[in-house]
Design a protein around this motif. Structure first.
Motif, mmCIF file in Angstrom:
data_model
loop_
_atom_site.group_PDB
_atom_site.id
_atom_site.type_symbol
_atom_site.label_atom_id
_atom_site.label_comp_id
_atom_site.label_asym_id
_atom_site.label_seq_id
_atom_site.Cartn_x
_atom_site.Cartn_y
_atom_site.Cartn_z
ATOM 1 N N ARG A 63 0.858 -1.188 0.000
ATOM 2 C CA ARG A 63 0.000 0.000 0.000
ATOM 3 C C ARG A 63 0.890 1.233 0.000
ATOM 4 O O ARG A 63 2.060 1.163 0.406
ATOM 5 N N PRO A 64 0.333 2.373 -0.428
ATOM 6 C CA PRO A 64 1.125 3.597 -0.387
ATOM 7 C C PRO A 64 1.641 3.851 1.024
ATOM 8 O O PRO A 64 0.896 3.709 1.991
ATOM 9 N N GLY A 65 2.901 4.201 1.127
ATOM 10 C CA GLY A 65 3.464 4.553 2.427
ATOM 11 C C GLY A 65 4.148 3.421 3.161
ATOM 12 O O GLY A 65 4.684 3.639 4.240
ATOM 13 N N CYS A 66 4.136 2.215 2.607
ATOM 14 C CA CYS A 66 4.780 1.089 3.295
ATOM 15 C C CYS A 66 5.973 0.580 2.493
ATOM 16 O O CYS A 66 5.807 0.100 1.372
ATOM 17 N N PHE A 67 7.161 0.701 3.059
ATOM 18 C CA PHE A 67 8.381 0.172 2.441
ATOM 19 C C PHE A 67 8.795 -1.118 3.142
ATOM 20 O O PHE A 67 8.873 -1.156 4.380
ATOM 21 N N VAL A 68 9.106 -2.134 2.364
ATOM 22 C CA VAL A 68 9.833 -3.283 2.902
ATOM 23 C C VAL A 68 11.315 -2.945 2.824
ATOM 24 O O VAL A 68 11.781 -2.370 1.835
ATOM 25 N N VAL A 69 12.050 -3.284 3.873
ATOM 26 C CA VAL A 69 13.501 -3.084 3.863
ATOM 27 C C VAL A 69 14.149 -4.455 3.689
ATOM 28 O O VAL A 69 13.892 -5.371 4.475
ATOM 29 N N ALA A 70 14.926 -4.593 2.629
ATOM 30 C CA ALA A 70 15.510 -5.902 2.308
ATOM 31 C C ALA A 70 17.030 -5.848 2.369
ATOM 32 O O ALA A 70 17.653 -4.857 1.966
ATOM 33 N N LEU A 71 17.587 -6.939 2.870
ATOM 34 C CA LEU A 71 19.038 -7.129 2.909
ATOM 35 C C LEU A 71 19.333 -8.371 2.067
ATOM 36 O O LEU A 71 18.849 -9.463 2.394
ATOM 37 N N GLY A 72 20.065 -8.194 1.000
ATOM 38 C CA GLY A 72 20.319 -9.324 0.105
ATOM 39 C C GLY A 72 19.017 -9.937 -0.397
ATOM 40 O O GLY A 72 18.903 -11.155 -0.546
ATOM 41 N N GLY A 73 18.004 -9.100 -0.622
ATOM 42 C CA GLY A 73 16.727 -9.578 -1.158
ATOM 43 C C GLY A 73 15.725 -9.992 -0.088
ATOM 44 O O GLY A 73 14.529 -10.076 -0.347
ATOM 45 N N THR A 74 16.206 -10.277 1.125
ATOM 46 C CA THR A 74 15.329 -10.785 2.186
ATOM 47 C C THR A 74 14.864 -9.661 3.102
ATOM 48 O O THR A 74 15.676 -8.850 3.554
ATOM 49 N N MET A 75 13.561 -9.662 3.397
ATOM 50 C CA MET A 75 13.003 -8.617 4.260
ATOM 51 C C MET A 75 13.564 -8.705 5.675
ATOM 52 O O MET A 75 13.536 -9.766 6.296
ATOM 53 N N GLY A 77 12.804 -5.764 7.742
ATOM 54 C CA GLY A 77 12.021 -4.801 8.497
ATOM 55 C C GLY A 77 11.090 -4.037 7.579
ATOM 56 O O GLY A 77 11.040 -4.288 6.368
ATOM 57 N N MET A 78 10.347 -3.137 8.171
ATOM 58 C CA MET A 78 9.444 -2.307 7.375
ATOM 59 C C MET A 78 9.435 -0.885 7.914
ATOM 60 O O MET A 78 9.679 -0.648 9.101
ATOM 61 N N ILE A 79 9.159 0.034 7.002
ATOM 62 C CA ILE A 79 9.068 1.449 7.347
ATOM 63 C C ILE A 79 7.739 1.955 6.808
ATOM 64 O O ILE A 79 7.361 1.623 5.687
ATOM 65 N N THR A 80 7.050 2.740 7.619
ATOM 66 C CA THR A 80 5.793 3.313 7.139
ATOM 67 C C THR A 80 5.849 4.835 7.207
ATOM 68 O O THR A 80 6.498 5.411 8.083
ATOM 69 N N LEU A 81 5.187 5.446 6.265
ATOM 70 C CA LEU A 81 4.984 6.900 6.250
ATOM 71 C C LEU A 81 3.488 7.096 6.021
ATOM 72 O O LEU A 81 3.019 7.100 4.888
ATOM 73 N N ASP A 82 2.741 7.178 7.108
ATOM 74 C CA ASP A 82 1.278 7.262 7.026
ATOM 75 C C ASP A 82 0.795 8.585 7.599
ATOM 76 O O ASP A 82 1.441 9.156 8.480
ATOM 77 N N PRO A 83 -0.381 9.058 7.139
ATOM 78 C CA PRO A 83 -0.932 10.281 7.728
ATOM 79 C C PRO A 83 -1.297 10.052 9.197
ATOM 80 O O PRO A 83 -1.915 9.030 9.514
ATOM 81 N N ARG A 84 -0.901 10.976 10.056
ATOM 82 C CA ARG A 84 -1.245 10.838 11.478
ATOM 83 C C ARG A 84 -2.702 11.244 11.678
ATOM 84 O O ARG A 84 -3.097 12.366 11.330
ATOM 85 N N GLY A 85 -3.477 10.334 12.233
ATOM 86 C CA GLY A 85 -4.917 10.547 12.395
ATOM 87 C C GLY A 85 -5.223 11.840 13.137
ATOM 88 O O GLY A 85 -4.591 12.146 14.148
ATOM 89 N N VAL A 86 -6.188 12.587 12.630
ATOM 90 C CA VAL A 86 -6.528 13.880 13.236
ATOM 91 C C VAL A 86 -7.031 13.719 14.664
ATOM 92 O O VAL A 86 -6.915 14.626 15.489
ATOM 93 N N GLU A 87 -7.593 12.541 14.972
ATOM 94 C CA GLU A 87 -8.148 12.326 16.313
ATOM 95 C C GLU A 87 -7.058 12.078 17.357
ATOM 96 O O GLU A 87 -7.320 12.164 18.555
ATOM 97 N N ARG A 88 -5.835 11.773 16.872
ATOM 98 C CA ARG A 88 -4.741 11.497 17.812
ATOM 99 C C ARG A 88 -4.271 12.788 18.462
ATOM 100 O O ARG A 88 -4.343 13.863 17.878
#
Ligand SMILES: CC(C)(COP(=O)(O)OP(=O)(O)OC[C@H]1O[C@@H](n2cnc3c(N)ncnc32)[C@H](O)[C@@H]1OP(=O)(O)O)[C@@H](O)C(=O)NCCC(=O)NCCS
Length: 180
Positions: A63-75, A77-88
């Motif tokens: 989905r938009p905003g989700c990066f898989v981080v791979a080392l030698g092709g293998t995942m 970890g993951m990094i997300t860049l998502d909108p921070r909910g207005v209710e937070r």
């Protein structure tokens, strides 16, 4: 924010890693991440592996905003860049929806600077895609590793507050700050 039209981006190589969109071969690593008690310590706990095996989609996190981080092709970890909910609680602009950085790495990949390297690249990508936009981050203040990483990435404290029964640290990285 990150509209589907600008995602998935082309894979982003760093010195040792590649940030890319999720693929079916990453599924086991996603299950591993969410089943890990160490990963879950400050983010609500691990989920039962059998439940994950049933619930995790064939290609998780595509989905938009989700990066898989791979080392030698293998995942690793993951990094997300998502909108921070207005209710937070915790915002740097009145309308909310700021890009919020999130990071989860498999414990076997901790302590090698991979999370820093990958997050710095994701932030550089974001600075190019959304010039001038700040990135925010919140973490439990007891989460030492996450706090050290946020500081190294150039996040500065905005406020601390109670949420989910614990003290949360909320910080911002102004768009002009280089990732390092
Ligand atoms: C938060 C998290 C991503 C941090 O991972 P990390 O590996 O500690 O982070 P970094 O990539 O910054 O690596 C830093 C460590 O690598 C070491 N290191 C080794 N080689 C390195 C290199 N080439 N470059 C930089 N650091 C290096 C550093 O000395 C440091 O070690 P230390 O923690 O013992 O001081 C990880 O702990 C995690 O996934 N936690 C669970 C999920 C979570 O809580 N996420 C935050 C939710 S808000």
């Amino acid at each position: 924010m990150i509209e589907p039209g600008t995602w998935p981006t082309a894979p982003i190589p760093t010195e040792r890693l590649v940030l890319r969109a999720s693929e079916a071969r990453d599924r086991a690593a996603f299950v591993e991440l969410f089943a890990s008690p160490e990963v879950g310590t400050y983010i609500g706990g691990a989920r039962p592996r059998d439940e994950l095996e049933r619930a995790v989609p064939e290609v998780p996190g595509r989905r938009p905003g989700c990066f898989v981080v791979a080392l030698g092709g293998t995942m690793i970890g993951m990094i997300t860049l998502d909108p921070r909910g207005v209710e937070r609680r915790g915002h740097v602009r009145p309308e909310g929806g700021e890009a919020e950085l999130g990071y989860l790495f498999l414990p076997k990949a901790w302590g090698r600077g991979y999370a820093f390297e990958a997050c710095a690249a994701a932030l550089d990508w974001f600075a190019g895609a959304r010039p001038g936009e700040p990135v925010v981050l919140s973490t439990r203040s007891a989460n030492d590793r996450a706090m050290r990483l946020a500081a190294k990435l150039g996040f500065a404290e905005v406020e601390r507050f109670e949420e989910y029964g614990a003290e949360q640290w909320f910080g911002v990285r102004p768009s002009a700050t280089p990732a390092g």
